[in-house]
Design a protein around this motif. Structure first.
Motif, PDB file in Angstrom:
ATOM      1  N   MET A   1     -21.802   3.289  -2.047  1.00 27.63           N
ATOM      2  CA  MET A   1     -20.808   2.462  -2.743  1.00 27.63           C
ATOM      3  C   MET A   1     -20.714   1.088  -2.091  1.00 27.63           C
ATOM      4  SD  MET A   1     -17.678   5.176  -3.310  1.00 27.63           S
ATOM      5  CE  MET A   1     -16.616   3.941  -4.040  1.00 27.63           C
ATOM      6  N   ARG A   2     -20.596   0.081  -2.912  1.00 30.08           N
ATOM      7  CA  ARG A   2     -20.426  -1.262  -2.393  1.00 30.08           C
ATOM      8  C   ARG A   2     -19.047  -1.424  -1.758  1.00 30.08           C
ATOM      9  NH1 ARG A   2     -22.893  -5.226  -7.106  1.00 30.08           N
ATOM     10  NH2 ARG A   2     -25.094  -4.602  -6.871  1.00 30.08           N
ATOM     11  N   PHE A   3     -19.005  -2.281  -0.756  1.00 30.39           N
ATOM     12  CA  PHE A   3     -17.749  -2.488  -0.031  1.00 30.39           C
ATOM     13  C   PHE A   3     -16.640  -2.949  -0.965  1.00 30.39           C
ATOM     14  CE2 PHE A   3     -14.891  -5.414   2.232  1.00 30.39           C
ATOM     15  CZ  PHE A   3     -14.362  -4.559   3.171  1.00 30.39           C
ATOM     16  N   TRP A   4     -16.937  -3.918  -1.812  1.00 26.57           N
ATOM     17  CA  TRP A   4     -15.873  -4.472  -2.649  1.00 26.57           C
ATOM     18  C   TRP A   4     -15.461  -3.505  -3.766  1.00 26.57           C
ATOM     19  CZ3 TRP A   4     -13.089  -7.889  -0.533  1.00 26.57           C
ATOM     20  CH2 TRP A   4     -13.636  -8.784   0.391  1.00 26.57           C
ATOM     21  N   THR A   5     -16.330  -2.610  -4.138  1.00 24.13           N
ATOM     22  CA  THR A   5     -15.921  -1.543  -5.062  1.00 24.13           C
ATOM     23  C   THR A   5     -14.897  -0.636  -4.405  1.00 24.13           C
ATOM     24  OG1 THR A   5     -18.086  -1.560  -6.160  1.00 24.13           O
ATOM     25  CG2 THR A   5     -16.724   0.407  -6.449  1.00 24.13           C
ATOM     26  N   ILE A   6     -15.142  -0.325  -3.137  1.00 22.28           N
ATOM     27  CA  ILE A   6     -14.194   0.515  -2.393  1.00 22.28           C
ATOM     28  C   ILE A   6     -12.847  -0.182  -2.271  1.00 22.28           C
ATOM     29  CG2 ILE A   6     -13.758   1.657  -0.190  1.00 22.28           C
ATOM     30  CD1 ILE A   6     -16.857   1.697   0.176  1.00 22.28           C
ATOM     31  N   ILE A   7     -12.879  -1.468  -1.919  1.00 20.88           N
ATOM     32  CA  ILE A   7     -11.627  -2.232  -1.792  1.00 20.88           C
ATOM     33  C   ILE A   7     -10.902  -2.260  -3.138  1.00 20.88           C
ATOM     34  CG2 ILE A   7     -10.655  -4.516  -1.366  1.00 20.88           C
ATOM     35  CD1 ILE A   7     -11.487  -3.031   1.152  1.00 20.88           C
ATOM     36  N   GLY A   8     -11.649  -2.433  -4.228  1.00 22.04           N
ATOM     37  CA  GLY A   8     -11.032  -2.430  -5.556  1.00 22.04           C
ATOM     38  C   GLY A   8     -10.365  -1.112  -5.879  1.00 22.04           C
ATOM     39  N   LEU A   9     -11.008   0.007  -5.520  1.00 19.18           N
ATOM     40  CA  LEU A   9     -10.403   1.314  -5.757  1.00 19.18           C
ATOM     41  C   LEU A   9      -9.115   1.481  -4.960  1.00 19.18           C
ATOM     42  CD1 LEU A   9     -13.514   3.668  -5.765  1.00 19.18           C
ATOM     43  CD2 LEU A   9     -11.970   3.241  -7.684  1.00 19.18           C
ATOM     44  N   ILE A  10      -9.124   1.043  -3.716  1.00 20.55           N
ATOM     45  CA  ILE A  10      -7.910   1.139  -2.882  1.00 20.55           C
ATOM     46  C   ILE A  10      -6.784   0.328  -3.499  1.00 20.55           C
ATOM     47  CG2 ILE A  10      -6.923   0.518  -0.635  1.00 20.55           C
ATOM     48  CD1 ILE A  10      -9.689   1.162   0.575  1.00 20.55           C
ATOM     49  N   LEU A  11      -7.105  -0.870  -3.976  1.00 20.17           N
ATOM     50  CA  LEU A  11      -6.089  -1.726  -4.594  1.00 20.17           C
ATOM     51  C   LEU A  11      -5.527  -1.066  -5.850  1.00 20.17           C
ATOM     52  CD1 LEU A  11      -6.216  -5.547  -4.958  1.00 20.17           C
ATOM     53  CD2 LEU A  11      -5.596  -4.162  -6.930  1.00 20.17           C
ATOM     54  N   VAL A  12      -6.394  -0.531  -6.697  1.00 19.46           N
ATOM     55  CA  VAL A  12      -5.942   0.090  -7.948  1.00 19.46           C
ATOM     56  C   VAL A  12      -5.068   1.311  -7.671  1.00 19.46           C
ATOM     57  CG1 VAL A  12      -6.711   1.364  -9.983  1.00 19.46           C
ATOM     58  CG2 VAL A  12      -7.836  -0.765  -9.344  1.00 19.46           C
ATOM     59  N   LEU A  13      -5.492   2.151  -6.741  1.00 17.28           N
ATOM     60  CA  LEU A  13      -4.708   3.353  -6.457  1.00 17.28           C
ATOM     61  C   LEU A  13      -3.365   3.023  -5.831  1.00 17.28           C
ATOM     62  CD1 LEU A  13      -7.508   5.767  -5.184  1.00 17.28           C
ATOM     63  CD2 LEU A  13      -6.302   5.833  -7.368  1.00 17.28           C
ATOM     64  N   SER A  14      -3.325   1.984  -5.011  1.00 11.74           N
ATOM     65  CA  SER A  14      -2.042   1.559  -4.443  1.00 11.74           C
ATOM     66  C   SER A  14      -1.122   1.021  -5.532  1.00 11.74           C
ATOM     67  CB  SER A  14      -2.282   0.497  -3.374  1.00 11.74           C
ATOM     68  OG  SER A  14      -1.063   0.098  -2.784  1.00 11.74           O
ATOM     69  N   ALA A  15      -1.668   0.213  -6.446  1.00 13.74           N
ATOM     70  CA  ALA A  15      -0.868  -0.288  -7.572  1.00 13.74           C
ATOM     71  C   ALA A  15      -0.375   0.864  -8.433  1.00 13.74           C
ATOM     72  CB  ALA A  15      -1.701  -1.263  -8.403  1.00 13.74           C
ATOM     73  N   LEU A  16      -1.242   1.862  -8.625  1.00 15.76           N
ATOM     74  CA  LEU A  16      -0.889   3.031  -9.414  1.00 15.76           C
ATOM     75  C   LEU A  16       0.296   3.773  -8.792  1.00 15.76           C
ATOM     76  CD1 LEU A  16      -1.861   4.643 -11.862  1.00 15.76           C
ATOM     77  CD2 LEU A  16      -3.402   5.883 -10.351  1.00 15.76           C
ATOM     78  N   GLY A  17       0.274   3.923  -7.472  1.00 21.17           N
ATOM     79  CA  GLY A  17       1.358   4.634  -6.801  1.00 21.17           C
ATOM     80  C   GLY A  17       2.698   3.945  -6.949  1.00 21.17           C
ATOM     81  N   LEU A  18       2.719   2.604  -6.822  1.00 19.88           N
ATOM     82  CA  LEU A  18       3.996   1.881  -6.940  1.00 19.88           C
ATOM     83  C   LEU A  18       4.483   1.828  -8.373  1.00 19.88           C
ATOM     84  CD1 LEU A  18       5.907   0.399  -4.928  1.00 19.88           C
ATOM     85  CD2 LEU A  18       3.804   1.331  -3.985  1.00 19.88           C
ATOM     86  N   THR A  19       3.562   1.680  -9.327  1.00 19.29           N
ATOM     87  CA  THR A  19       3.968   1.720 -10.737  1.00 19.29           C
ATOM     88  C   THR A  19       4.608   3.064 -11.057  1.00 19.29           C
ATOM     89  OG1 THR A  19       2.168   0.221 -11.359  1.00 19.29           O
ATOM     90  CG2 THR A  19       3.153   1.539 -13.115  1.00 19.29           C
ATOM     91  N   TYR A  20       4.002   4.121 -10.561  1.00 15.82           N
ATOM     92  CA  TYR A  20       4.526   5.464 -10.781  1.00 15.82           C
ATOM     93  C   TYR A  20       5.912   5.626 -10.158  1.00 15.82           C
ATOM     94  CZ  TYR A  20       4.586  10.609 -10.699  1.00 15.82           C
ATOM     95  OH  TYR A  20       4.920  11.928 -10.870  1.00 15.82           O
ATOM     96  N   GLU A  21       6.094   5.093  -8.973  1.00 19.41           N
ATOM     97  CA  GLU A  21       7.385   5.211  -8.281  1.00 19.41           C
ATOM     98  C   GLU A  21       8.498   4.529  -9.060  1.00 19.41           C
ATOM     99  OE1 GLU A  21       9.337   4.007  -3.946  1.00 19.41           O
ATOM    100  OE2 GLU A  21       7.165   3.975  -4.246  1.00 19.41           O
ATOM    101  N   ILE A  22       8.253   3.314  -9.535  1.00 16.87           N
ATOM    102  CA  ILE A  22       9.293   2.579 -10.263  1.00 16.87           C
ATOM    103  C   ILE A  22       9.550   3.231 -11.619  1.00 16.87           C
ATOM    104  CG2 ILE A  22       9.848   0.366 -11.342  1.00 16.87           C
ATOM    105  CD1 ILE A  22       8.400  -0.974  -9.010  1.00 16.87           C
ATOM    106  N   ALA A  23       8.482   3.686 -12.280  1.00 22.09           N
ATOM    107  CA  ALA A  23       8.665   4.376 -13.557  1.00 22.09           C
ATOM    108  C   ALA A  23       9.463   5.665 -13.371  1.00 22.09           C
ATOM    109  CB  ALA A  23       7.315   4.680 -14.188  1.00 22.09           C
ATOM    110  N   ALA A  24       9.293   6.328 -12.251  1.00 17.61           N
ATOM    111  CA  ALA A  24      10.058   7.555 -11.977  1.00 17.61           C
ATOM    112  C   ALA A  24      11.552   7.262 -11.918  1.00 17.61           C
ATOM    113  CB  ALA A  24       9.586   8.188 -10.671  1.00 17.61           C
TER     114      ALA A  24
END
Length: 499
Positions: free
Chosen positions: A1-24
């Motif tokens: 996996m490319r480094f920046w792909t990994i960084i992108g996945l980390i960013l997306v999953l972190s955004a996903l977690g906070l969106t989920y928290e506020i929606a909860a």
């Protein structure tokens, strides 16, 4: 996996977690209200899930790469399903009898904890891949991993609060979170560190993984079939309009806010509809007794605009300003509450632009979409009376139930103050509010309605610098009550909500 792909996945999953928290926190309001305790429970539960998920993900990251990839992908698929189904699980638990503090804690844990664990499980494995992808640059790689996590959290918070929840509602936001988790699955690969896949032997197709993603996608799509948890939804309100018994009722977060009689086409004309809700009947009876022929009245909380409408119908020279935080409430009233909607159409004007009270050429009902406390802090207008009828779910917003709020009111309102509360009889909210008014006004009256099966009741307070004349009649089952001593709420130590 490319480094920046990994960084992108980390960013997306972190955004996903906070969106989920506020929606909860948003979807919890129609069932258990919005208060310091509900938000504390949501935040603590989801952070606990993040913590456990990160710990478990650390063990996954130590496994052989193919095993770790398989487990991370499965976690993402399960995350998608659990996130999409969270509102359904919450509604089921509420329908099964989850109530009060214990029920709320159980519902929050069951509905939101599992997905919180799984959404954070991939992070340690992705961090390991990021560090391995750039040998000799481990420090900067780890720093970028942490930065991506923080930036993703910021993006997720903004996305939830300013975009997703206001525009599409909580159910669609949860489904969107599930879809985003599924979209991450194909990017999690077992390539050697830094490999881009070119010239490498393609990994064998995992038919089980493909099938699980397809099934999860169907579940995510199916979660949208039931629609919103309410008829009308914004980032602030969850509104339903129901017709029963010859009246139309407006509910906000499942709390009855306003009601109007339905005027039959063959019925008498000329007379305004009678007030339906007893609390509105009592406040209007007090206003009718206490105020002159041309009062200017401030309403903090528009609700169904029932009382402003009744005032302007009965007092042709009266003027009113209604401060309602959510524009959706006003739109729903205009569309579904005929009496109040007609008054807004006939006499309403936009008070957002500032200036004085409306005149004959402008209108008599100024409507301001703003937080009530912000309006009180900034306005230069003066009023003869005020009705405090702002609710967040089933309780008064804490920043509108403080001594500082009512001191400011005292400076801009020359006459009586009317307050609508929902609390247990002689409960902590009514005692605190009564203490505030008693500190500021020599004359305070408290009236209580019938107690519901959940032990709650409407408790109404009137405070004045002059003696409050007795009313000729009271709404059915309402009575004057004595309120016990309490601590006056302040901005520093305020109301935390019903539990």
């Amino acid at each position: 996996m490319r480094f920046w792909t990994i960084i992108g996945l980390i960013l997306v999953l972190s955004a996903l977690g906070l969106t989920y928290e506020i929606a909860a926190g948003r979807v919890l309001a129609p069932f258990f209200g919005t208060s310091l305790l509900t938000w504390t429970s949501v935040i603590a539960t989801i952070l606990a899930g993040f913590s456990l998920g990160s710990a478990l993900g650390g063990f996954v990251a130590e496994r052989a790469r193919p095993v770790a990839v398989s487990k991370v992908r499965r976690a993402l698929v399960a995350t998608a399903v659990l996130m999409a189904l969270s509102p359904i699980v919450l509604a089921f638990l509420y329908a099964s009898g989850a109530r009060e503090t214990g029920g709320m804690l159980l519902a929050v844990f069951v509905a939101f904890f599992p997905a919180s664990v799984l959404v954070s499980l991939p992070s340690p494995f992705l961090a390991r891949l990021a560090v391995e992808a750039r040998p000799g640059r481990e420090g900067s790689s780890l720093g970028l991993v942490l930065a991506a996590g923080s930036l993703g959290a910021i993006i997720g918070a903004i996305l939830a609060g300013f975009v997703a929840l206001p525009l599409v509602g909580s159910v669609a936001t949860f489904a969107g979170c599930g879809a985003a988790a599924l979209l991450c699955v194909p990017f999690v690969r077992g390539d050697p560190p830094g490999a881009d896949g070119q010239g490498a032997t393609p990994p064998p197709k995992d038919r089980g993984s493909i099938l699980s993603v397809a099934v999860a996608a169907l579940v995510v799509a199916a979660s949208l079939v039931g629609g919103s948890v309410c008829g009308f939804e914004s980032g602030l309100s969850c509104i339903d309009v129901l017709r029963r018994g010859g009246a139309v009722y407006l509910y906000s977060d499942r709390t009855e806010q306003a009601a109007e009689r339905i005027i039959r086409s063959d019925g008498p004309t000329g007379a305004p509809p009678t007030l339906v809700m007893p609390y509105a009947q009592w406040i209007w009876a007090r206003m009718e007794r206490d105020l002159g022929p041309a009062p200017s009245v401030l309403f903090i909380g528009g609700g169904g605009y029932t009382l402003p409408t009744r005032l302007l119908e009965a007092r042709p020279l009266a003027q009113a300003v209604a401060v309602e935080i959510d524009p959706l409430v006003t739109r729903v009233v205009r569309q579904h509450m005929p009496w109040a909607g007609a008054m807004i159409e006939r006499a309403g004007y936009d008070a957002d632009s500032g200036g004085g009270l409306g005149g004959a050429d402008q209108g008599r009902l100024g409507i301001l979409h703003a937080d009530g406390r912000v309006f009180l802090n900034e306005t230069e207008l003066r009023f003869d009376a005020v009705v405090m009828d702002a609710f967040s779910s089933g309780s008064v917003p804490a920043h509108l139930a403080t001594l500082e709020t009512y001191r400011r009111l005292q400076r801009i309102v020359g006459g009586p103050v009317y307050v609508n509360l929902i609390d247990a009889p002689d409960g902590p909210l009514v005692r605190g509010m009564h203490a505030i008014l008693s500190d500021l006004y020599p004359h305070v009256e408290a009236v209580q309605g019938p107690v519901s099966g959940r032990g709650r009741t409407n408790i109404l307070l009137a405070a004045s610098r002059t003696t409050l004349a007795p009313l000729d009649a009271m709404p059915e089952d309402y009575e004057i009550v004595q309120v016990g001593p309490g601590r006056a709420f302040t901005d520093d130590r305020g109301w935390v909500g019903h539990r």
